[in-house]
Scaffold this motif. Structure first.
Motif, PDB file in Angstrom:
ATOM      1  N   UNK A   1       0.815  -1.215   0.000  1.00 16.89           N
ATOM      2  CA  UNK A   1       0.000   0.000   0.000  1.00 16.89           C
ATOM      3  C   UNK A   1       0.852   1.269   0.000  1.00 16.89           C
ATOM      4  N   UNK A   2       2.137   1.140  -0.427  1.00 14.03           N
ATOM      5  CA  UNK A   2       2.989   2.327  -0.499  1.00 14.03           C
ATOM      6  C   UNK A   2       3.514   2.499  -1.926  1.00 14.03           C
ATOM      7  N   UNK A   3       4.803   2.684  -2.118  1.00 17.22           N
ATOM      8  CA  UNK A   3       5.365   2.953  -3.436  1.00 17.22           C
ATOM      9  C   UNK A   3       5.291   1.732  -4.341  1.00 17.22           C
ATOM     10  N   UNK A   4       5.115   1.998  -5.639  1.00 18.18           N
ATOM     11  CA  UNK A   4       5.203   0.911  -6.619  1.00 18.18           C
ATOM     12  C   UNK A   4       6.655   0.513  -6.867  1.00 18.18           C
ATOM     13  N   UNK A   5       7.551   1.498  -6.786  1.00 17.24           N
ATOM     14  CA  UNK A   5       8.980   1.257  -6.989  1.00 17.24           C
ATOM     15  C   UNK A   5       9.760   2.276  -6.162  1.00 17.24           C
ATOM     16  N   UNK A   6      11.005   1.941  -5.888  1.00 14.66           N
ATOM     17  CA  UNK A   6      11.903   2.897  -5.245  1.00 14.66           C
ATOM     18  C   UNK A   6      13.270   2.803  -5.891  1.00 14.66           C
ATOM     19  N   UNK A   7      13.875   3.954  -6.100  1.00 13.86           N
ATOM     20  CA  UNK A   7      15.266   3.927  -6.528  1.00 13.86           C
ATOM     21  C   UNK A   7      16.111   3.248  -5.461  1.00 13.86           C
ATOM     22  N   UNK A   8      17.054   2.438  -5.936  1.00 12.51           N
ATOM     23  CA  UNK A   8      18.063   1.858  -5.069  1.00 12.51           C
ATOM     24  C   UNK A   8      19.392   2.304  -5.654  1.00 12.51           C
ATOM     25  N   UNK A   9      20.150   3.100  -4.916  1.00 15.45           N
ATOM     26  CA  UNK A   9      21.338   3.736  -5.468  1.00 15.45           C
ATOM     27  C   UNK A   9      22.617   2.936  -5.222  1.00 15.45           C
ATOM     28  N   UNK A  10      22.467   1.674  -4.805  1.00 13.73           N
ATOM     29  CA  UNK A  10      23.655   0.876  -4.500  1.00 13.73           C
ATOM     30  C   UNK A  10      24.573   0.736  -5.725  1.00 13.73           C
ATOM     31  N   UNK A  11      23.989   0.514  -6.890  1.00 11.18           N
ATOM     32  CA  UNK A  11      24.816   0.333  -8.084  1.00 11.18           C
ATOM     33  C   UNK A  11      25.532   1.631  -8.440  1.00 11.18           C
ATOM     34  N   UNK A  12      24.830   2.763  -8.328  1.00 14.77           N
ATOM     35  CA  UNK A  12      25.455   4.052  -8.628  1.00 14.77           C
ATOM     36  C   UNK A  12      26.558   4.395  -7.636  1.00 14.77           C
ATOM     37  N   UNK A  13      26.423   3.933  -6.395  1.00 17.49           N
ATOM     38  CA  UNK A  13      27.406   4.259  -5.356  1.00 17.49           C
ATOM     39  C   UNK A  13      28.603   3.313  -5.358  1.00 17.49           C
ATOM     40  N   UNK A  14      28.500   2.199  -6.066  1.00 15.95           N
ATOM     41  CA  UNK A  14      29.581   1.211  -6.057  1.00 15.95           C
ATOM     42  C   UNK A  14      30.762   1.680  -6.904  1.00 15.95           C
ATOM     43  N   UNK A  15      31.956   1.419  -6.418  1.00 13.06           N
ATOM     44  CA  UNK A  15      33.160   1.699  -7.193  1.00 13.06           C
ATOM     45  C   UNK A  15      33.278   0.678  -8.331  1.00 13.06           C
ATOM     46  N   UNK A  16      34.130   1.010  -9.311  1.00 13.28           N
ATOM     47  CA  UNK A  16      34.350   0.105 -10.443  1.00 13.28           C
ATOM     48  C   UNK A  16      35.278  -1.023  -9.987  1.00 13.28           C
ATOM     49  N   UNK A  17      34.707  -1.908  -9.199  1.00 13.73           N
ATOM     50  CA  UNK A  17      35.451  -3.013  -8.599  1.00 13.73           C
ATOM     51  C   UNK A  17      34.512  -4.200  -8.503  1.00 13.73           C
ATOM     52  N   UNK A  18      34.974  -5.415  -8.820  1.00 17.78           N
ATOM     53  CA  UNK A  18      34.075  -6.573  -8.913  1.00 17.78           C
ATOM     54  C   UNK A  18      33.317  -6.863  -7.628  1.00 17.78           C
ATOM     55  N   UNK A  19      33.996  -6.803  -6.485  1.00 20.79           N
ATOM     56  CA  UNK A  19      33.310  -7.118  -5.232  1.00 20.79           C
ATOM     57  C   UNK A  19      32.214  -6.106  -4.939  1.00 20.79           C
ATOM     58  N   UNK A  20      32.506  -4.818  -5.128  1.00 19.40           N
ATOM     59  CA  UNK A  20      31.505  -3.787  -4.841  1.00 19.40           C
ATOM     60  C   UNK A  20      30.310  -3.886  -5.775  1.00 19.40           C
ATOM     61  N   UNK A  21      30.570  -4.136  -7.048  1.00 22.88           N
ATOM     62  CA  UNK A  21      29.462  -4.225  -8.000  1.00 22.88           C
ATOM     63  C   UNK A  21      28.587  -5.444  -7.712  1.00 22.88           C
ATOM     64  N   UNK A  22      29.214  -6.580  -7.417  1.00 21.58           N
ATOM     65  CA  UNK A  22      28.417  -7.776  -7.156  1.00 21.58           C
ATOM     66  C   UNK A  22      27.594  -7.619  -5.877  1.00 21.58           C
ATOM     67  N   UNK A  23      28.197  -7.057  -4.825  1.00 17.60           N
ATOM     68  CA  UNK A  23      27.447  -6.826  -3.591  1.00 17.60           C
ATOM     69  C   UNK A  23      26.294  -5.855  -3.855  1.00 17.60           C
ATOM     70  N   UNK A  24      26.531  -4.810  -4.646  1.00 21.49           N
ATOM     71  CA  UNK A  24      25.467  -3.852  -4.953  1.00 21.49           C
ATOM     72  C   UNK A  24      24.304  -4.538  -5.660  1.00 21.49           C
ATOM     73  N   UNK A  25      24.605  -5.423  -6.594  1.00 23.43           N
ATOM     74  CA  UNK A  25      23.548  -6.141  -7.300  1.00 23.43           C
ATOM     75  C   UNK A  25      22.804  -7.074  -6.352  1.00 23.43           C
ATOM     76  N   UNK A  26      23.548  -7.845  -5.575  1.00 29.82           N
ATOM     77  CA  UNK A  26      22.920  -8.769  -4.626  1.00 29.82           C
ATOM     78  C   UNK A  26      22.014  -8.035  -3.641  1.00 29.82           C
TER      79      UNK A  26
END
Length: 521
Positions: A279-304
């Motif tokens: 009964x609230x938002x249909x969607x919300x921005x999640x900025x984890x991917x935008x905040x992640x550095x160009x590094x495999x561990x950070x990107x994978x954690x952001x996606x997960x």
């Protein structure tokens, strides 16, 4: 990994394109983008493969903060046109099959809003002042130690000695959401635009409207008076905000097939998921991917973490790489040739993930931040920080459409509201249309493939094994996306290459490159 699926809605896998209206296309020739400029470029967006638009505020505004200081949310600022221009733009978008969502700004208004002007003329304790957050400043002491986002204290003095709260610029007083008039007025605004035919709203500062009881001091500030990363911050994400979103949802439910997406800067995924209750938002921005550095561990954690946030909510993950408030990702990833190569790879990563990608205007051109001269900066952060922080203007410079010199087809005048740099002709839509290897053609091909494959309507992702530094996953139809951050070339997954951000070399995927492979083709 899979998250629960409800009845599919149009936004579940739609590709959104963010239009920062003042910098998209200028039809009037005054150097600022406008509604008829948008209308003129809608065929380009349709051809790119976009499904829906998000248009930043075009309402009456003194432009103290790029239109997010709204003086009247139910009319168009003459800078952008008028209601007839909006209706014409919307009708053309509908004709082309494009959905249109627009911004609403419920946390604050402009100080030129009729409510705030009435409040300044009224006495302390009056109903007019109760629409905002006014307090006494006894012996000159502010009510609390809160800083404003754009610098300085979050309190501004009035002529009679009271102060009012502004979490952003002084020209943006915060609305008092404990006053029922706030909800009534927002409902009127939502219905005004829904009745005109918009498909939904992006809700600005969706985690900020509700303030904690008593407005307590923040326990931790750094030497500059700002809240350090990870410290307790009472200014945002108070539980009472959810009743506001439930009220918004009740309005939206009167208009089936419309959507809300919240700008919710909340890192804790359990807290963020609360905004996505049925009964609230249909969607919300999640900025984890935008905040992640160009590094495999950070990107994978952001996606997960992003996928886990929506698990069980029935809502899609919103994938963001850039927007009007953050540095463009080609710049964040190193700039120049390296940054642009990484931005191409990031595009294939973003567009292969399950959920709803948001493309910021110019992403598809591989644009980087622009150094705007000091005397041309418009962002309030520049003045509020005492000229120590340049603000967000670098990612807001008008985009180039054609030609070899400013204004590159954006306008008929070279005196654009933010100056355009030399050398952008090679980055223009016109030039990139003619180059099969361009950033633009990469996006167009990726979006065409995305549209042609059923897997992109599915909410599953299966991680694949590989060498350290390789991010690889498969979608439900088996299509593999692989991003190589190993530091050297790697073997390409077996199958037919559908698209690669950088051409394979000697049968291998280079570093800082991504590839889509169909194993069964």
């Amino acid at each position: 990994m899979r998250y629960d699926v409800t009845d599919k809605q149009w936004w579940d896998d739609a590709v959104f394109y963010q239009i920062y209206i003042r910098s998209f296309a200028d039809a009037s020739g005054d150097g600022s983008g406008d509604l008829m400029g948008i209308k003129s470029r809608l065929p380009y967006l349709k051809g790119l493969g976009i499904d829906a638009l998000w248009i930043t505020p075009f309402y009456a505004s003194p432009q103290a903060d790029g239109g997010y200081d709204v003086a009247d949310p139910r009319t168009v600022d003459p800078l952008y046109g008028d209601l007839a221009a909006f209706d014409a733009m919307l009708a053309e978008a509908k004709r082309l099959g494009l959905r249109v969502t627009v911004d609403v700004v419920p946390n604050h208004s402009s100080d030129q809003h009729e409510w705030f002007q009435a409040a300044l003329k009224a006495a302390p304790g009056s109903p007019e002042r109760d629409r905002y957050i006014f307090r006494d400043a006894h012996d000159g002491v502010l009510p609390n130690n809160w800083p404003a986002v754009f610098g300085g204290p979050a309190w501004e003095r009035t002529a009679d000695g009271q102060v009012y709260l502004h979490l952003f610029a002084p020209e943006q007083p915060d609305i008092n959401w404990d006053n029922p008039e706030a909800a009534t007025d927002l409902d009127r605004t939502l219905r005004f635009w829904l009745d005109r035919g918009v498909d939904g709203f992006r809700i600005d500062v969706a985690h900020g409207m509700a303030k904690p009881a008593g407005l307590p001091d923040l326990p931790t500030l750094d030497a500059a008076g700002n809240v350090p990363d990870g410290a307790i911050d009472f200014r945002w994400d108070n539980d009472a905000v959810h009743s506001i979103h439930r009220g918004i949802r009740r309005t939206m439910d009167d208009y089936p097939d419309t959507v809300t997406v919240g700008e919710v800067w909340v890192t804790d995924r359990t807290r963020l998921a609360l905004y996505l209750r049925p009964d609230e938002l249909h969607m919300s921005f999640n900025f984890r991917l935008a905040e992640a550095a160009w590094a495999p561990d950070e990107l994978r954690v952001a996606i997960d973490e992003s996928i886990k946030t929506v698990d069980g909510t029935g809502t899609p993950t919103c994938w963001v790489l850039s927007n009007h408030d953050i540095s463009r990702h080609a710049t964040r990833y190193g700039g120049g040739k390296t940054g642009r190569a990484r931005a191409r790879a990031a595009a294939l990563l973003q567009l292969a993930l399950p959920g709803t990608p948001f493309i910021y205007q110019g992403d598809e051109l591989g644009l980087e931040d622009v150094h705007v001269p000091d005397d041309a900066l418009r962002d309030p952060t520049w003045e509020r920080s005492g000229h120590t922080e340049r603000g967000r203007d670098g990612c807001r410079v008008p985009i180039p459409w054609a030609g070899s010199a400013a204004p590159y087809g954006f306008s008929t005048t070279s005196r654009t509201w933010l100056p355009m740099p030399e050398g952008w002709g090679q980055r223009s839509v016109e030039q990139q249309e003619a180059d099969p290897a361009s950033h633009l053609r990469l996006y167009r091909t990726a979006l065409a493939i995305r549209r042609s494959r059923n897997a992109f309507g599915d909410r599953s992702l299966r991680w694949l094994d590989g060498p350290d530094g390789l991010i690889a996953f498969a979608r439900s139809d088996g299509m593999v996306c692989a991003l190589n951050l190993t530091g050297g070339p790697v073997d390409i997954p077996a199958g037919t290459v559908l698209l690669s951000s950088t051409p394979p070399q000697n049968g291998k995927l280079p570093n800082d490159a991504a590839i889509w492979v169909d194993p069964g083709a």
